[in-house]
Design an enzyme around this catalytic site. Structure first.
Site, PDB file in Angstrom:
ATOM      1  CE  LYS A  79     -41.504 -12.151  19.785  1.00  0.00           C
ATOM      2  NZ  LYS A  79     -41.766 -13.633  20.019  1.00  0.00           N
ATOM      3  CG  HIS A 207     -38.356 -17.165  13.943  1.00  0.00           C
ATOM      4  ND1 HIS A 207     -38.715 -16.346  12.803  1.00  0.00           N
ATOM      5  CD2 HIS A 207     -39.313 -16.593  14.993  1.00  0.00           C
ATOM      6  CE1 HIS A 207     -39.582 -16.723  13.083  1.00  0.00           C
ATOM      7  NE2 HIS A 207     -40.616 -16.090  14.446  1.00  0.00           N
ATOM      8  CD  GLU A 284     -40.076 -19.599  19.880  1.00  0.00           C
ATOM      9  OE1 GLU A 284     -39.490 -18.235  19.151  1.00  0.00           O
ATOM     10  OE2 GLU A 284     -38.808 -20.046  20.683  1.00  0.00           O
TER      11      GLU A 284
HETATM   12  N1  PLP Z   1     -40.574 -16.369  18.305  1.00  0.00           N
HETATM   13  C1  PLP Z   1     -40.035 -15.409  18.244  1.00  0.00           C
HETATM   14  C2  PLP Z   1     -38.730 -15.331  19.172  1.00  0.00           C
HETATM   15  C3  PLP Z   1     -40.176 -13.900  17.239  1.00  0.00           C
HETATM   16  O1  PLP Z   1     -39.328 -13.166  17.318  1.00  0.00           O
HETATM   17  C4  PLP Z   1     -41.294 -14.080  16.961  1.00  0.00           C
HETATM   18  C5  PLP Z   1     -41.758 -12.961  15.240  1.00  0.00           C
HETATM   19  O2  PLP Z   1     -40.542 -12.290  15.581  1.00  0.00           O
HETATM   20  C6  PLP Z   1     -42.257 -15.245  16.846  1.00  0.00           C
HETATM   21  C7  PLP Z   1     -41.642 -16.367  17.648  1.00  0.00           C
HETATM   22  C8  PLP Z   1     -43.161 -15.550  15.910  1.00  0.00           C
HETATM   23  O3  PLP Z   1     -43.226 -15.435  14.442  1.00  0.00           O
HETATM   24  P1  PLP Z   1     -44.197 -16.660  13.336  1.00  0.00           P
HETATM   25  O4  PLP Z   1     -45.307 -15.109  13.730  1.00  0.00           O
HETATM   26  O5  PLP Z   1     -44.419 -15.496  12.027  1.00  0.00           O
HETATM   27  O6  PLP Z   1     -44.829 -17.346  13.452  1.00  0.00           O
END
Ligand code: PLP
Length: 423
Positions: A79, A207, A284
């Site tokens: 994402k 998270h 993640e």
């Molecule tokens: N995992 C989940 C379930 C998330 O919702 C997000 C971001 O919204 C991420 C991982 C990635 O987080 P970051 O960009 O802070 O590493």
């Protein structure tokens, strides 16, 4: 539906707008590519915004992550930036992937990534996407409610489930806990509920919110997961996977903060999940991997000067990209990200209070809520925004008919040959 429509209007991954690959010459940098492109566009009649992604930088972020957190396997959060060549590089480097929807699953599976290297980490999933995951062998799924378990029992009964815990994330720049995460008090019940439905829970996740400022949040969350592992075992589940989520800062200059965070995480893992436990640990990461990878360049397409009653002069600049394009997160950034002006001035020029607007007809389409101080610029001048890899191209839209910034991917010849190994 809007995402699908947007994708359709842009064409499938690999369409020309997103496909320009640039092999860097000896000593050439992605920054030089940005400047060269600006020069080329200035000599043409195109003012379209563009981005340059430095794929070599992406590979070095991956190395830095693995070095600092040797026990943790990264499952990149698609994402954050789902540009096809970013995913290809990561697939070639062997990361796993965190997907949030069917489209993201399709994108990653389409690269030939094994379903076992994917976690479908959205705790609230549409039934049809769940069936898609089941059909394609994607088994790792997160959940945080009874209702989701009921849905999984119906549509994906062979899933390997990961219970997402609530965290205290108020110190993160982008908190998530109001929306997701089960409180520790309800975990025992959820684990028994899953068992009664005949579902397998294999681990716990959390998270800490994106761009986490407090390493202790990880310590607490890892300790909470340890308690959930005990509850899970008592409920008869085979608990074997810990997922420490994302949240790792990625901005330029955040290196020491990340190192400190990694030290704290390694210590918490040693305490609560020692290596001998044999527990698999994944994360993640999103912004840590891509934030510094992309540089955006935007053009001043219109300008207005406003004379104040007291004689002061203010300027309004209208740029070729904005809130509905690559700059969707700008208004929520805790620290304002300022542009680099691409113009040579022969002397020190006065600065004026300026408002930066995007190109659409919506007045909310602006870069900052307040005015910023910039020199007087002209229509046709360019501004460069570094560190634009995070939640920029993946949140873009074609509102008012302004298409997303085209992305060029710069890489050295060595990386290019590695990419040839990916379909
Ligand atoms: N995992 C989940 C379930 C998330 O919702 C997000 C971001 O919204 C991420 C991982 C990635 O987080 P970051 O960009 O802070 O590493």
């Amino acid at each position: 539906a809007p995402l699908r429509n947007l994708r359709e209007s842009l064409g499938p991954p690999g369409s020309p707008w997103q496909k320009e690959l640039i092999t860097l010459g000896p000593g050439e940098s992605a920054w030089q590519v940005v400047l060269k492109k600006i020069q080329e566009l200035s000599n043409s009649d195109h003012q379209d915004p563009f981005m340059v992604a430095d794929l070599g930088m992406l590979a070095s972020r991956h190395r830095a992550f693995c070095q600092a957190l040797p026990r943790v396997s990264p499952f990149y959060a698609v994402k954050c930036n789902s540009s096809p060549w970013i995913l290809r590089v990561l697939a070639a480097l062997g990361t796993g992937f965190d997907c949030a929807s069917q489209v993201e699953l399709e994108q990653v599976l389409g690269l030939g990534v094994a379903p076992s290297r994917i976690i479908y980490a959205n705790p609230c999933k549409p039934s049809s996407h769940l069936r898609f995951a089941a059909h394609h062998g994607v088994q790792l799924l997160t959940f945080d409610s009874e209702e989701e378990l009921t849905k999984v029992a119906q549509h994906h009964p062979r899933a390997r489930l990961v219970l997402r815990l609530w965290t205290q994330d108020s110190q993160s720049s982008f908190p998530l806990s109001a929306k997701f995460g089960a409180r520790l008090e309800v975990c025992g019940h959820l684990l028994t509920f899953a068992k009664d439905l005949g579902l397998a829970v294999v681990g716990a996740s959390f998270h800490v919110g994106s761009d986490c400022q407090t390493p202790q949040t990880y310590t607490q969350a890892i300790a909470d997961c340890q308690r959930v592992f005990e509850m899970g075992r008592r409920a008869g589940h085979d608990m074997s996977l810990l997922d420490i989520g994302g949240g790792f800062p990625g901005a330029e200059g955040s290196g020491p903060k990340f190192e400190e965070l990694a030290r704290v995480i390694n210590a918490a893992l040693a305490q609560d999940f020692p290596e001998e436990s044999g527990i698999e640990v994944i994360a993640e990461p999103g912004r840590f991997y891509v934030q510094s990878v992309c540089t955006a360049a935007v053009n001043i397409i219109a300008k207005k000067a406003v004379l104040e009653p007291g004689g002061g002069r203010k300027l309004k600049y209208y740029l070729s990209d904005g809130h509905y394009g690559s700059f969707r997160l700008f208004l929520r950034e805790p620290v304002r990200k300022m542009p680099i002006v691409v113009k040579e001035f022969c002397s020190e020029l006065p600065l004026f209070p300026c408002t930066l607007y995007g190109p659409t007809c919506d007045a909310f389409d602006r870069f900052y809520l307040e005015e910023v101080w910039l020199p007087e610029l002209d229509v046709g001048d360019w501004l460069i925004f570094p560190s634009m890899g995070t939640y920029a191209s993946s949140m873009t839209s074609s509102f008012n008919g302004f298409l997303p910034a085209a992305i060029s991917y710069a890489m050295d010849p060595e990386l290019r040959s590695l990419l040839e190994t990916v379909p």
